[in-house]
Write a protein that holds these residues in place. Structure first.
Motif, PDB file in Angstrom:
ATOM      1  N   GLY A   1      71.742 -80.464  52.487  1.00 42.02           N
ATOM      2  CA  GLY A   1      72.820 -81.439  52.647  1.00 42.02           C
ATOM      3  C   GLY A   1      73.632 -81.659  51.375  1.00 42.02           C
ATOM      4  O   GLY A   1      74.488 -82.535  51.325  1.00 42.02           O
ATOM      5  N   ASP A   2      73.369 -80.842  50.346  1.00 43.30           N
ATOM      6  CA  ASP A   2      74.140 -80.973  49.106  1.00 43.30           C
ATOM      7  C   ASP A   2      75.437 -80.175  49.227  1.00 43.30           C
ATOM      8  O   ASP A   2      75.452 -79.103  49.825  1.00 43.30           O
ATOM      9  N   PHE A   3      76.504 -80.692  48.627  1.00 42.59           N
ATOM     10  CA  PHE A   3      77.761 -79.955  48.592  1.00 42.59           C
ATOM     11  C   PHE A   3      77.708 -78.934  47.465  1.00 42.59           C
ATOM     12  O   PHE A   3      77.522 -79.288  46.305  1.00 42.59           O
ATOM     13  N   VAL A   4      77.835 -77.676  47.830  1.00 41.27           N
ATOM     14  CA  VAL A   4      77.759 -76.586  46.857  1.00 41.27           C
ATOM     15  C   VAL A   4      78.907 -75.606  47.129  1.00 41.27           C
ATOM     16  O   VAL A   4      79.658 -75.779  48.083  1.00 41.27           O
ATOM     17  N   GLY A   5      78.998 -74.578  46.292  1.00 40.91           N
ATOM     18  CA  GLY A   5      80.005 -73.537  46.491  1.00 40.91           C
ATOM     19  C   GLY A   5      80.706 -73.205  45.189  1.00 40.91           C
ATOM     20  O   GLY A   5      80.562 -73.913  44.193  1.00 40.91           O
ATOM     21  N   ILE A   6      81.463 -72.132  45.217  1.00 39.24           N
ATOM     22  CA  ILE A   6      82.134 -71.626  44.011  1.00 39.24           C
ATOM     23  C   ILE A   6      83.045 -72.694  43.404  1.00 39.24           C
ATOM     24  O   ILE A   6      82.991 -72.967  42.201  1.00 39.24           O
ATOM     25  N   ASP A   7      83.865 -73.344  44.248  1.00 40.73           N
ATOM     26  CA  ASP A   7      84.783 -74.368  43.723  1.00 40.73           C
ATOM     27  C   ASP A   7      84.019 -75.502  43.046  1.00 40.73           C
ATOM     28  O   ASP A   7      84.394 -75.960  41.972  1.00 40.73           O
ATOM     29  N   LEU A   8      82.961 -75.952  43.723  1.00 40.43           N
ATOM     30  CA  LEU A   8      82.249 -77.143  43.231  1.00 40.43           C
ATOM     31  C   LEU A   8      81.435 -76.821  41.987  1.00 40.43           C
ATOM     32  O   LEU A   8      81.348 -77.646  41.068  1.00 40.43           O
ATOM     33  N   ASP A   9      80.871 -75.620  41.933  1.00 40.04           N
ATOM     34  CA  ASP A   9      80.127 -75.223  40.735  1.00 40.04           C
ATOM     35  C   ASP A   9      81.074 -75.014  39.555  1.00 40.04           C
ATOM     36  O   ASP A   9      80.744 -75.365  38.413  1.00 40.04           O
ATOM     37  N   LEU A  10      82.252 -74.455  39.851  1.00 43.38           N
ATOM     38  CA  LEU A  10      83.248 -74.275  38.781  1.00 43.38           C
ATOM     39  C   LEU A  10      83.691 -75.633  38.249  1.00 43.38           C
ATOM     40  O   LEU A  10      83.710 -75.857  37.038  1.00 43.38           O
ATOM     41  N   LEU A  11      84.019 -76.542  39.170  1.00 42.14           N
ATOM     42  CA  LEU A  11      84.461 -77.882  38.762  1.00 42.14           C
ATOM     43  C   LEU A  11      83.397 -78.563  37.914  1.00 42.14           C
ATOM     44  O   LEU A  11      83.694 -79.146  36.867  1.00 42.14           O
ATOM     45  N   ASP A  12      82.158 -78.462  38.355  1.00 43.64           N
ATOM     46  CA  ASP A  12      81.081 -79.117  37.644  1.00 43.64           C
ATOM     47  C   ASP A  12      80.909 -78.541  36.240  1.00 43.64           C
ATOM     48  O   ASP A  12      80.769 -79.287  35.260  1.00 43.64           O
ATOM     49  N   ALA A  13      80.944 -77.217  36.152  1.00 42.87           N
ATOM     50  CA  ALA A  13      80.769 -76.565  34.848  1.00 42.87           C
ATOM     51  C   ALA A  13      81.956 -76.859  33.931  1.00 42.87           C
ATOM     52  O   ALA A  13      81.793 -77.056  32.722  1.00 42.87           O
ATOM     53  N   ILE A  14      83.155 -76.903  34.503  1.00 39.17           N
ATOM     54  CA  ILE A  14      84.352 -77.182  33.702  1.00 39.17           C
ATOM     55  C   ILE A  14      84.329 -78.627  33.193  1.00 39.17           C
ATOM     56  O   ILE A  14      84.629 -78.888  32.023  1.00 39.17           O
ATOM     57  N   ALA A  15      83.932 -79.552  34.061  1.00 40.61           N
ATOM     58  CA  ALA A  15      83.857 -80.963  33.659  1.00 40.61           C
ATOM     59  C   ALA A  15      82.840 -81.140  32.540  1.00 40.61           C
ATOM     60  O   ALA A  15      83.072 -81.874  31.580  1.00 40.61           O
ATOM     61  N   GLU A  16      81.720 -80.435  32.666  1.00 42.43           N
ATOM     62  CA  GLU A  16      80.702 -80.538  31.621  1.00 42.43           C
ATOM     63  C   GLU A  16      81.207 -79.958  30.302  1.00 42.43           C
ATOM     64  O   GLU A  16      81.061 -80.563  29.245  1.00 42.43           O
ATOM     65  N   ASP A  17      81.857 -78.793  30.416  1.00 43.16           N
ATOM     66  CA  ASP A  17      82.388 -78.129  29.223  1.00 43.16           C
ATOM     67  C   ASP A  17      83.447 -78.980  28.528  1.00 43.16           C
ATOM     68  O   ASP A  17      83.510 -79.035  27.302  1.00 43.16           O
ATOM     69  N   GLN A  18      84.283 -79.664  29.333  1.00 44.85           N
ATOM     70  CA  GLN A  18      85.404 -80.420  28.774  1.00 44.85           C
ATOM     71  C   GLN A  18      85.091 -81.903  28.591  1.00 44.85           C
ATOM     72  O   GLN A  18      85.922 -82.665  28.088  1.00 44.85           O
ATOM     73  N   GLY A  19      83.911 -82.306  29.066  1.00 41.42           N
ATOM     74  CA  GLY A  19      83.506 -83.702  28.871  1.00 41.42           C
ATOM     75  C   GLY A  19      84.300 -84.713  29.671  1.00 41.42           C
ATOM     76  O   GLY A  19      84.637 -85.777  29.160  1.00 41.42           O
ATOM     77  N   PHE A  20      84.647 -84.380  30.933  1.00 36.04           N
ATOM     78  CA  PHE A  20      85.253 -85.426  31.767  1.00 36.04           C
ATOM     79  C   PHE A  20      84.365 -85.732  32.972  1.00 36.04           C
ATOM     80  O   PHE A  20      83.532 -84.940  33.367  1.00 36.04           O
ATOM     81  N   GLU A  21      84.582 -86.936  33.507  1.00 32.48           N
ATOM     82  CA  GLU A  21      83.808 -87.417  34.653  1.00 32.48           C
ATOM     83  C   GLU A  21      84.646 -87.265  35.910  1.00 32.48           C
ATOM     84  O   GLU A  21      85.869 -87.428  35.864  1.00 32.48           O
ATOM     85  N   TYR A  22      83.969 -86.984  37.031  1.00 35.99           N
ATOM     86  CA  TYR A  22      84.730 -86.922  38.279  1.00 35.99           C
ATOM     87  C   TYR A  22      83.871 -87.411  39.434  1.00 35.99           C
ATOM     88  O   TYR A  22      82.645 -87.475  39.345  1.00 35.99           O
TER      89      TYR A  22
END
Ligand code: GLN
Length: 229
Positions: free
Chosen positions: A28-49
Motif C-alpha cells: 500500500g506504499d506509493f512507489v515508482g520512478i517519479d516518487l523515488d526520484l522526487l524523494d532522492a532529489i528532495a534529500e539531495d537538495q534539502g527540501f521538504e515535500y
C-alpha cells in the motif's frame, strides 16, 4: 505550499496508478520512478515535500488552482504546456502507445473504425486520439485513471487504450492481456512541472538534484529498480 517550523513544505501532486512511475505496491506504499526520484532529489537538495496522489488531470487542475506547488506524474513536456508551466530538465523519454486486448482481432488503427477507444482526461494520449479520430472514424471515451482505462479495453467495452508506451509495456510485461498496435512520437519527454514563474527555486533545486543523481549513478539505480538493468 505551507510552512512547518519556518521551513517551506512543498505540496506535490501525482497520478494514482501510472506504473512504473507511480503506483501503490502490495504494502500500500506509493512507489515508482517519479516518487523515488522526487524523494532522492528532495534529500539531495534539502527540501521538504508532502505528496498528494490525485490522478493526472486532478493534479494539473490543482496546480493551476495553486493547491499544489508542483506535479510529478510522467508529465510530458510539450509546446502547449510550456506556455503555462515551467518544466524541469527532462528525466525520461516516452511516446504514446495504442493497445488493444491481446486476443481481439484489431491489429491496426484502421481496424478501430466505428468503435469507441478510451483515453485518460488531459493527457497527451487523449490529444493523440482526438487528433486522429476523424481520420480513422472512432469515438473517444474519457476516464480519470489508467486502471479504469485498462478495464474498459479488457472487458471489450472499448476497442483500444491510448496510454504512454512505457506504462502499457510495464503492464503487459506483468501479464496484462493487451498488445500494442502502434506508437506515436507524441509522448515527448517527462518533466517535473510548476506553474509558470511561480516556483523558480523549486525547479532549480529539482534540476540540480537530478543532475547530482545522474552523476552519482543513483538515477540509473532508480530506473533499474523498476525496469531492470
Ligand atoms: N505523459 C502523459 C501526459 O503528460 C500522461 C501522464 C499521465 O497519465 N500520468 O499527458
Amino acid at each position: 505550499g505551507s510552512e512547518a517550523s519556518g521551513e517551506k513544505v512543498y505540496i506535490i501532486g501525482t497520478d494514482t496508478t501510472f506504473a512504473p512511475f507511480e503506483f501503490q505496491n502490495d504494502e500500500g506504499d506509493f512507489v515508482g520512478i517519479d516518487l523515488d526520484l522526487l524523494d532522492a532529489i528532495a534529500e539531495d537538495q534539502g527540501f521538504e515535500y508532502d505528496l498528494r496522489s490525485l490522478g493526472f488531470n486532478a493534479a494539473v487542475t490543482a496546480l493551476e488552482a495553486g493547491q499544489v506547488d508542483g506535479v510529478i506524474a510522467g508529465m510530458s513536456i510539450n509546446e502547449e504546456r510550456l506556455l503555462k508551466y515551467d518544466f524541469s530538465d527532462a528525466y525520461y523519454t516516452s511516446s504514446v502507445g495504442v493497445a488493444v486486448k491481446a486476443d481481439s482481432g484489431y491489429s491496426s488503427l484502421a481496424d478501430l473504425a466505428g468503435t469507441q477507444v478510451v483515453a485518460k482526461t488531459g493527457t497527451v494520449g487523449a490529444s493523440f486520439a482526438e487528433s486522429i479520430k476523424d481520420e480513422y472514424g472512432f469515438e473517444v471515451k474519457y476516464v480519470e485513471d489508467s486502471s479504469t482505462m485498462y478495464q474498459d479495453a479488457l472487458t471489450g467495452n472499448s476497442s483500444a487504450v491510448f496510454e504512454d508506451y512505457p506504462v502499457i509495456q510495464y503492464e503487459i510485461t506483468r501479464g496484462m492481456e493487451l498488445k500494442v498496435i502502434t506508437q506515436s512520437e507524441e509522448g515527448g519527454e517527462y518533466g517535473f512541472a510548476t506553474l509558470k514563474d511561480k516556483q523558480p527555486e523549486l525547479v532549480e533545486m529539482f534540476n540540480k538534484g537530478l543532475q547530482n543523481l545522474r552523476d552519482s549513478g543513483e538515477y540509473d539505480e532508480i530506473i533499474a529498480r523498476y525496469l531492470g538493468e
